[in-house]
Every structure is written in C-alpha cells, then in structure tokens.
Design a protein around this motif. Structure first.
Motif, short mmCIF file in Angstrom:
data_model
loop_
_atom_site.label_atom_id
_atom_site.label_comp_id
_atom_site.label_asym_id
_atom_site.label_seq_id
_atom_site.Cartn_x
_atom_site.Cartn_y
_atom_site.Cartn_z
N ASP A 62 0.86 -1.17 0.00
CA ASP A 62 0.00 0.00 0.00
C ASP A 62 0.90 1.23 0.00
O ASP A 62 1.51 1.55 1.00
CB ASP A 62 -0.85 -0.04 1.29
CG ASP A 62 -1.92 1.03 1.27
OD1 ASP A 62 -2.15 1.64 0.21
OD2 ASP A 62 -2.53 1.25 2.34
N GLY A 63 1.01 1.88 -1.12
CA GLY A 63 1.88 3.06 -1.17
C GLY A 63 2.47 3.22 -2.55
O GLY A 63 2.01 2.60 -3.50
N SER A 64 3.47 4.08 -2.64
CA SER A 64 4.14 4.30 -3.92
C SER A 64 5.21 3.23 -4.09
O SER A 64 5.85 2.86 -3.11
CB SER A 64 4.82 5.66 -3.94
OG SER A 64 3.87 6.66 -3.66
N VAL A 65 5.41 2.75 -5.33
CA VAL A 65 6.44 1.73 -5.50
C VAL A 65 7.82 2.36 -5.30
O VAL A 65 8.05 3.52 -5.62
CB VAL A 65 6.36 1.00 -6.87
CG1 VAL A 65 5.04 0.30 -7.06
CG2 VAL A 65 6.64 1.95 -8.02
N ASP A 66 8.72 1.53 -4.72
CA ASP A 66 10.05 2.04 -4.39
C ASP A 66 10.90 2.31 -5.62
O ASP A 66 11.69 3.25 -5.65
CB ASP A 66 10.80 0.98 -3.55
CG ASP A 66 10.24 0.91 -2.14
OD1 ASP A 66 9.47 1.81 -1.78
OD2 ASP A 66 10.58 -0.04 -1.43
N TRP A 67 10.74 1.46 -6.61
CA TRP A 67 11.67 1.52 -7.75
C TRP A 67 10.94 1.03 -8.99
O TRP A 67 10.12 0.12 -8.92
CB TRP A 67 12.85 0.61 -7.43
CG TRP A 67 13.90 0.51 -8.50
CD1 TRP A 67 15.02 1.27 -8.62
CD2 TRP A 67 13.93 -0.43 -9.58
NE1 TRP A 67 15.74 0.87 -9.72
CE2 TRP A 67 15.09 -0.18 -10.33
CE3 TRP A 67 13.08 -1.46 -9.99
CZ2 TRP A 67 15.45 -0.91 -11.46
CZ3 TRP A 67 13.42 -2.19 -11.12
CH2 TRP A 67 14.60 -1.91 -11.85
N MET A 68 11.22 1.68 -10.09
CA MET A 68 10.60 1.28 -11.35
C MET A 68 11.63 1.44 -12.47
O MET A 68 12.41 2.39 -12.46
CB MET A 68 9.39 2.18 -11.63
CG MET A 68 8.73 1.95 -12.99
SD MET A 68 7.37 3.13 -13.30
CE MET A 68 6.03 2.38 -12.41
N LEU A 69 11.62 0.50 -13.41
CA LEU A 69 12.41 0.67 -14.63
C LEU A 69 11.42 0.69 -15.79
O LEU A 69 10.63 -0.24 -15.95
CB LEU A 69 13.41 -0.47 -14.79
CG LEU A 69 14.35 -0.31 -15.99
CD1 LEU A 69 15.37 0.80 -15.77
CD2 LEU A 69 15.09 -1.62 -16.28
#
Ligand SMILES: [Zn+2]
Length: 434
Positions: A410-417
């Motif tokens: 629940d929240g913003s994702v930590d890391w994205m590519l």
C-alpha cells in the motif's frame, strides 16, 4: 545492466530467491539466480537489496479523462442518476481540464506501479498534446445516441491516426507497425476503438468500429452488462435507464427482446472476437451462461472491483467465466467511481470478495492476463528473456509469502524501470559497479 534482488517474481514459473535480471536496452536478456546471471552477462550491477522485483502492472480499463472527478459524485440511487451526475460534471470541464486530468492520472498510475494502461478517451483530438509517460493504448470512445456526427469524427480521427502510423512505419522499411514502442521511446500512440455501451452506441456504430478494427488490426473495448438497469432495459424494456434513454430520444426498438450479452454476441465477427476487451459483465442470466457454453466464442473480460462496489452491482461471476475459459483482467475504471488508480488496491478488494482464488492468480490479472488481452503476451506481463524491461520492486524481507506481501502493498512503488529509465523512491539502495 544487471538488477539483483532478494526475490524475482517472474510470473513465468516460481519466484527466484537471490535472483537477478540482465537487461540490454529496453529488453530483458536473462533471468535466474544472481550468481548464474552474473556469470553469463556483463554490465553494471544494481543491487536493490531486500526487495521483490515483478513485472510492471497493467491496468486493463481506465478513463484518465475523469481523474479530476475523484470524490465529486457520491453513490446515486440508480445507475441512470449516476450518468446524469457525471454528465453534469463533464459539462463544467474544458479541454485544459481534461489535459490536466490525464496528466495527473498518468502520474498517479505510475506512482502505483502501473507501466501499461488501456485508457478510454472521449477526446482523442487532445492526445497529440500529451506525451504518455507509461505504455498506453488509447481507445477513442464513441457514442452516437445523441451526436452521430461526433462518433463519426472520432472514428475518422482514429482511422487517420492509424493510417499515418502505418505510413510512418512503412517509410522506415518495416512491414508491420510496432505498437510495442511506447510514446516515451519514440513510438507512435497505440490506438483502439471503444463504442461506449449498447445503450449509448448503435449496433451500426459497433459494426463500423469492427470493420475499421479488422482492416487496421486495432483492439476494441466496450462496457457490457454492467448494471441491473441495463439488463432491465434490454430484456424487459423498463426501469430507470430505459426511461432516461427514452426521454433523451434514443430509439428503443432493440429493448424488450434480448439480454445485453445476447445483443452483443450478435455483433462480433469471429475474425476480431479476440480483439474485444469487454468491461464488467456483472449481469448474466442462466440463458446467457448456456449461450456462452454453447457458442464457445471468447473475448477478454475486465473486472473493476472497487468501482463495482461503489455502484453495488450484482456479484461478478468470476468463477463461472473463468471455467468457461475467459481471460479475466482487473482495471480501475475512472475516478468518477473509484478513489485511486492503484491496482494493488484493486487486487486487495478482489481478494476480499473471492478469498478462494490463489494469490498468484490474482497477480496474473494485472500482469499476464492483460498482456494477453492487449495482444502483447510475448513482450509484457512477465519477466523473461525477450520481454520489455518494464519492472517494479517493492520491499520484501523473505518472511511469509511473497504474493501476500505484493497484494498487501500500500503506497508508492520504491523503484521502477521503464523506457530505460530508473525511478527511485528509496535512499538505501546499494549500487555496486564492477
Ligand atoms: Zn469504464
């Protein structure tokens, strides 16, 4: 580049402990145990540490046009009242509001780990002013109940856009358009067509959309059998939706004879049946199920759990549709009937209503299944060699079940590519180079 994490959730076999993914350009070239991937591939190593890495999520049904309507329309007495309410809100909006709405929606979807979206838009002419930050299929929404000219205009616009896309690709020497290139990667927008619903779009309009889709190989989407009022309207020629549409001058000769599904199944040409992504299907009668069983004609289905609860629709017949072989995906629908664009929240709501469904099957509904619906099963929705490197990670310390942890996130994702670019939220990510 090699990404190392505690667990890689590939959606293509069991999760890999101490796993890694090797990436070249925007494609995955290798996946496996960290030691093995490191031996087989060269490049910078990014160690994300105590994280689970998974494919970017895919939202199979959304209307970013209405991001600005969050919280504006409380649940109404009837579905027809809700249509009146959203029409009143839309009447207050200008082009600049829609543009801001779409931009805000994109930012929110991305923050919640969505890397691909199937988005309906009533204003396709605005899209040239928007650079989609995530992989986007734009479905031009068509309604001809009150304004047939406007529907033809949108159909022409989408037809023109796909023609110019084809010409551009042909001039580069490729025989086929490559919709998989996202706009951020320099690709052209991917277009589809969305005759809105049987009660707002004529059968003739559905046929015209199919004809264009067949010629230009476009995807199609529509809303079908969403509310009990839609069932009442088509089967019984009565109820609030029937009365409302009759009052605005819709021809009602198609009412009082068939269920919405029966009416819809009269449309698709078998050659484009798999291009149809059908939203909702909450209202199906026993005879509808018999018809589906006999006909063996299969399209893709999208369920929007939180919007479904907002309206208080009939129970979504997930198990029966799945046993009939339908590919079922999840979508958020618009913020005029939902509170956020988080697919994690959709998975949680779905899990509460269907506690017997396995957790990995729920995650498939926002990864593997929508990739199939978008005709991208070999390149999206899974972490495997050849797929696009659309990846997200969430915190995971290895205790318990990784799928539980993902659905609970629940929240913003930590890391994205995405589109070769890393987006980070964490500060403690260890970065090692060799
Ligand atoms: Zn919708």
């Amino acid at each position: 580049m090699i990404i190392r994490v505690r667990t890689v959730v590939t959606m293509d076999g069991p999760p890999i402990e101490n796993g890694a993914v090797a990436i070249s350009g925007n494609r995955i070239v290798d996946v496996g145990k960290f030691d093995e991937v490191k031996t087989r591939n060269a490049g910078e190593i990014i160690d994300l540490g105590e994280q689970a890495l998974l494919p970017g999520l895919i939202n199979a049904h959304c209307h970013l046009d209405y991001t600005c309507l969050r919280g504006k329309i409380p649940p109404q007495k009837s579905f027809a009242d809700w249509i009146r309410a959203i029409n009143a809100e839309k009447a207050k909006l200008l082009s600049k509001d829609y543009l801001a709405s779409i931009d805000k929606g994109f930012a929110e979807a991305k923050r919640f780990g969505t890397t691909t979206i199937a988005n309906l838009t009533a204003y396709p002419e605005l899209i040239s002013q928007i650079r989609a930050p995530i992989r986007t299929w734009w479905f031009g929404e068509l309604i001809d109940v009150r304004s047939p000219e406007r529907a033809s205009e949108i159909l022409d616009l989408v037809r023109y856009q796909t023609d110019s896309l084809r010409r551009a690709v042909e001039s580069l020497g490729n025989a086929q358009p490559q919709p998989i290139l996202s706009e951020a990667e320099g690709g052209a927008p991917n277009w589809g067509l969305a005759p809105h619903a049987l009660f707002t779009a004529s059968k003739d309009l559905y046929h015209r959309c199919e004809e264009v889709a067949l010629r230009k190989n476009l995807l199609l989407t529509t809303h079908l059998a969403e509310s009990c009022e839609e069932m009442e309207m088509f089967r019984d020629a009565s109820g609030p939706l029937y009365e409302f549409l009759k009052s605005i001058g819709r021809p009602m000769e198609d009412c009082g004879k068939q269920t919405p599904l029966e009416l819809f199944l009269g449309v698709p040409d078998d050659r484009v049946l798999s291009n149809w992504i059908v939203a909702h299907l909450n209202e199906l009668t026993e005879t509808d199920f018999e018809l589906l069983e006999r006909s063996k004609r299969r399209f893709h289905v999208v369920h929007s759990p939180r919007s479904h609860d907002y309206f208080g629709h009939s129970r979504f017949p997930f198990e029966r549709l799945r046993s009939l072989g339908f590919n079922i995906c999840l979508g958020t629908d618009s913020l005029a009937s939902n509170e956020s664009l988080s697919l994690f929240a959709e998975m949680r709501t779905f899990q509460r209503s269907k506690p017997g469904i396995s957790r990995d099957a729920i995650l498939e509904m926002v990864t593997v299944n929508p990739a199939i619906a978008l005709h991208q099963k070999d390149v999206l929705g899974r972490i495997r060699p050849g797929s696009r490197a659309d990846l997200i990670s969430i915190p995971w310390n290895g205790s318990g079940n990784v799928f539980d942890e993902i659905i609970a996130f629940d929240g913003s994702v930590d890391w994205m590519l995405l589109n070769r670019k890393e987006n980070r939220n964490t500060s403690d990510t260890a970065k090692l180079s060799r």
